[in-house]
Design an enzyme around this catalytic site. Structure first.
Site, PDB file in Angstrom:
ATOM      1  N   CYS A 289       0.836  -1.209   0.000  1.00  9.61           N
ATOM      2  CA  CYS A 289       0.000   0.000   0.000  1.00  9.61           C
ATOM      3  C   CYS A 289       0.871   1.259   0.000  1.00  9.61           C
ATOM      4  O   CYS A 289       1.814   1.381   0.770  1.00  9.61           O
ATOM      5  CB  CYS A 289      -0.898  -0.011   1.221  1.00  9.61           C
TER       6      CYS A 289
ATOM      7  N   CYS B 237      -0.135   3.165   3.719  1.00 11.47           N
ATOM      8  CA  CYS B 237       0.258   2.585   5.015  1.00 11.47           C
ATOM      9  C   CYS B 237       1.538   1.759   4.919  1.00 11.47           C
ATOM     10  O   CYS B 237       2.012   1.233   5.920  1.00 11.47           O
ATOM     11  CB  CYS B 237      -0.877   1.758   5.606  1.00 11.47           C
TER      12      CYS B 237
ATOM     13  N   ASP C  61      33.493   3.818  53.759  1.00  7.15           N
ATOM     14  CA  ASP C  61      34.738   3.599  53.028  1.00  7.15           C
ATOM     15  C   ASP C  61      34.974   2.109  52.834  1.00  7.15           C
ATOM     16  O   ASP C  61      34.418   1.279  53.556  1.00  7.15           O
ATOM     17  CB  ASP C  61      35.920   4.212  53.788  1.00  7.15           C
TER      18      ASP C  61
END
Ligand code: ZN
Length: 508
Positions: free
Chosen positions: A83, A86, A324
Site C-alpha cells: 500500500c 500505510c 569507606d
C-alpha cells in the site's frame, strides 16, 4: 458467527455507498483496501478481520472496479502490492527482525504473532499498553492522497456530505484497534494504562532505491525537497482513467516496513539492608585503569544474584549513604535499593526469600542482606527522604600516644550532642568542595581492651555525614574538637565499623 455475518452485511452496505470512481482511483494508486475503508470512515474494526481477497470482492461488486481493470493479472498485482499509504502496515505485511517477509491475512493472525513473541519472554504480565511507532512517510503520503482527493472531488456531493478529514482514523489507531481485542484474548489480560508496554516499531527504507542505505533521514529530506527521489505516479490504470494530476506525487514502495517488537516494563525495586563484613569490599563497583579496587563490591554481590531471578536487562544500585572500603557495615545494616531494569519476572515473596538465602550463603562471606522486599516505584524517594534523617553508630579501634586513664573515660562519655566543626578532609578534597560543616556527636563511650593501655574501642553515635576518621585524629586541626584535642595527645584510628544506621525505612 451471526455477529460476523451481520457485520459483513453492514460492511457491504457501507461499501455500496462509496463513490465508485474515487474508489477505483485509490486502488489504481495502490492504496490498500483497508486504507480505502479507513479514508472513507467505514466501520472501524471489522475490515481488519476479513481477508483482503474478500474485501476486494466486496468492493468490486459494489463499485464495479472489475470493469476498470481489464487484465486479471494486473488486478492481482494491485491486490498484492504494498500500500502506498500505510506501507503495508494495515496489510499486516512487514519484514521481521530476521529480515523475513511476514504476510498475514487477518488482524487476528498478526495479533497471534505478536502475542507469541511476548509470551516467549514475559510470563507474568497483568495488563499491557500497546504502542505503535510508524515512519513519517505514512503521514506524508496520507496527506498527499487527501489533498489529491480534495482537489479532485471537492465539488462532488458525496465529498461535501460524507467525507471528513477530521474523522479519519490514523493508521496508528487503526492498527491498535485491529489487534488490541485479539491481544487481550491471546494474552489473557486487559489493555490499559500499564507499566508493561508492547511496542511495535515500523521503519521503512526504500529497498528499490540505490541511496537507501542512508535510511530514514535521507528519506524525509527527499519528501520535503520533492526532488527526483519521487517517482511520479504513472500507473497505467490511472492514466486509463480520467486522472491527469501533475502535482500528485507519492513515493511508491516495493517493500513493506521493517517491524521490531519490543517490550518494556517499569523498573522493579527491591530494597533491604546490607551488612559488609569485609574491609576490602567497596560499596559500588570500583575499577580504576582496568584494575579492581578491593575483592568485590556490595553492588555486584547483590545485583548479580538478584538480576537473573527477575530476568532483567540490567540493574542499578542505590544506598542510603556509604562507608569507606576499609570500613565494615555491621549491626542493623545499611538500607539499599536495587533497581531492576526491564524485569520479565516480578519475583514472588518466596523467591525474594530465596534470593536473601542465596546471597547470605555465598562462599565468599563478604556481605549479608536482610529484610529484602519489593518496594514499588516509591522506593527511591523513600530512600532519599530517609537519608536526611539518619543517625549512625560506629565502633572505632583507636590508638593514642599515651596511656589511657579513667578520667579520660569520664570526659569522653560526658559529652552529649557535641558540636564539631569539620573542614572538608584533606583525603576527600579532590572530590568535595572545601567547606566548613557543623556535625553533631550525639554520644561517645570508650571500651577498654584488656591488657592494652594505649588501644581502646571508641563507640559513638553521630549525625549523618560526620567524618569519623578525622574526628579521631583532628585532620591537622581541620576538625575541631577531635579525640586528639579532647585528650591532649595524638590519636590514630586503626579500624572502623559502622555498627548501626538509624533510619525509618526498610526496618523489619
Ligand atoms: Zn494501506
Amino acid at each position: 458467527m451471526d455477529a460476523v455475518a451481520d457485520e459483513m452485511k453492514l460492511l457491504e452496505y457501507a461499501v455500496h455507498q462509496l463513490p465508485p470512481l474515487a474508489v477505483k482511483q485509490l486502488i489504481a494508486h495502490q492504496v490498500c483496501v483497508r486504507c480505502i475503508f479507513r479514508l472513507f470512515n467505514i466501520h472501524e474494526g471489522i475490515y481488519a478481520l476479513i481477508c483482503p481477497t474478500t474485501l476486494y470482492a466486496i468492493i468490486e461488486k459494489a463499485t464495479e472496479v472489475e470493469a476498470a481493470t481489464t487484465e486479471s493479472s494486473q488486478k492481482s498485482e494491485v491486490k498484492s502490492s504494498i500500500c502506498s499509504v500505510c506501507l503495508g502496515v494495515m496489510q499486516f505485511s512487514y519484514r521481521d527482525q530476521k529480515d523475513m517477509l511476514v504476510e498475514k491475512d487477518h488482524a487476528g493472525d498478526f495479533a497471534m504473532t505478536v502475542a507469541e513473541s511476548v509470551k516467549e519472554k514475559y510470563h507474568e504480565i497483568t495488563s499491557f499498553t500497546l504502542e505503535v511507532s510508524l515512519p513519517t512517510l505514512i503521514t506524508e503520503n496520507e496527506s498527499v492522497i487527501l489533498s489529491y482527493m480534495k482537489k479532485k472531488y471537492a465539488s462532488e456531493v458525496w465529498f461535501q456530505e460524507k467525507f471528513s478529514f477530521e474523522q479519519i482514523i490514523t493508521v496508528k489507531d487503526a492498527l491498535k484497534l485491529s489487534i488490541t481485542h485479539s491481544l487481550e484474548t491471546l494474552l489473557g489480560v486487559k489493555s490499559s494504562v500499564s507499566d508493561f508496554r508492547i511496542r511495535l516499531t515500523y521503519e521503512h527504507v526504500d529497498a528499490t532505491s540505490a541511496e537507501n542505505k542512508t535510511g530514514k533521514k535521507q528519506y524525509n529530506k527527499r519528501i520535503k525537497s520533492g526532488s527526483n527521489g519521487f517517482v511520479k505516479c504513472n500507473n497505467e490504470a490511472m492514466q486509463s482513467g480520467d486522472v491527469s494530476d501533475s502535482n500528485f506525487q507519492m513515493k511508491k514502495v516495493g517493500q513493506p516496513c521493517h517491524m521490531t517488537l519490543t517490550c518494556s516494563t517499569e523498573p522493579v525495586y527491591i530494597g533491604g539492608r546490607y551488612l559488609k563484613l569485609s574491609r576490602n569490599v567497596s560499596q559500588t563497583r570500583w575499577i580504576i585503569d582496568d584494575e579492581r579496587k578491593g575483592d568485590a563490591s556490595v553492588e555486584e554481590l547483590i545485583g548479580e544474584n538478584i538480576l537473573p531471578v527477575c530476568k532483567g536487562d540490567g540493574y542499578k544500585f542505590h544506598a542510603a549513604g556509604r562507608e569507606d572500603i576499609d570500613v565494615r557495615m555491621l549491626g542493623s545494616g545499611r538500607p539499599f535499593l536495587i533497581e531492576i531494569q526491564n524485569a520479565c519476572r516480578l519475583p514472588s515473596e518466596a523467591s525474594i526469600k530465596e534470593m536473601e538465602k542465596k546471597i547470605n550463603s555465598l562462599e565468599s562471606n563478604l556481605i549479608r542482606v536482610k529484610h529484602l522486599k519489593i518496594l514499588g516505584s516509591q522506593g527511591w524517594s523513600l530512600m532519599r527522604e530517609g537519608e536526611a534523617e539518619k543517625q549512625k553508630q560506629y565502633a572505632a579501634l583507636v590508638w593514642i600516644s599515651r596511656s589511657i586513664s579513667d578520667a579520660d573515660l569520664e570526659i569522653v562519655s560526658s559529652f552529649k550532642d557535641l558540636k564539631v566543626l569539620q573542614r572538608t578532609p584533606i583525603r576527600v578534597l579532590h572530590r568535595r568542595s572545601p567547606l566548613d560543616r557543623e556535625k553533631i556527636i550525639h554520644w561517645m563511650k570508650i571500651e577498654k581492651i584488656g591488657g592494652s593501655s594505649q588501644y581502646f574501642l571508641l563507640h559513638l553515635c553521630t549525625h549523618a555525614g560526620t567524618y569519623i576518621k578525622e574526628f579521631v585524629h583532628g585532620d591537622l586541626g581541620r576538625t575541631h574538637p577531635s579525640i586528639g584535642s579532647i585528650l591532649g595527645c595524638r590519636a590514630e584510628i586503626l579500624q572502623l565499623d559502622v555498627t548501626d544506621v538509624k533510619m525509618d525505612i526498610l526496618n523489619e
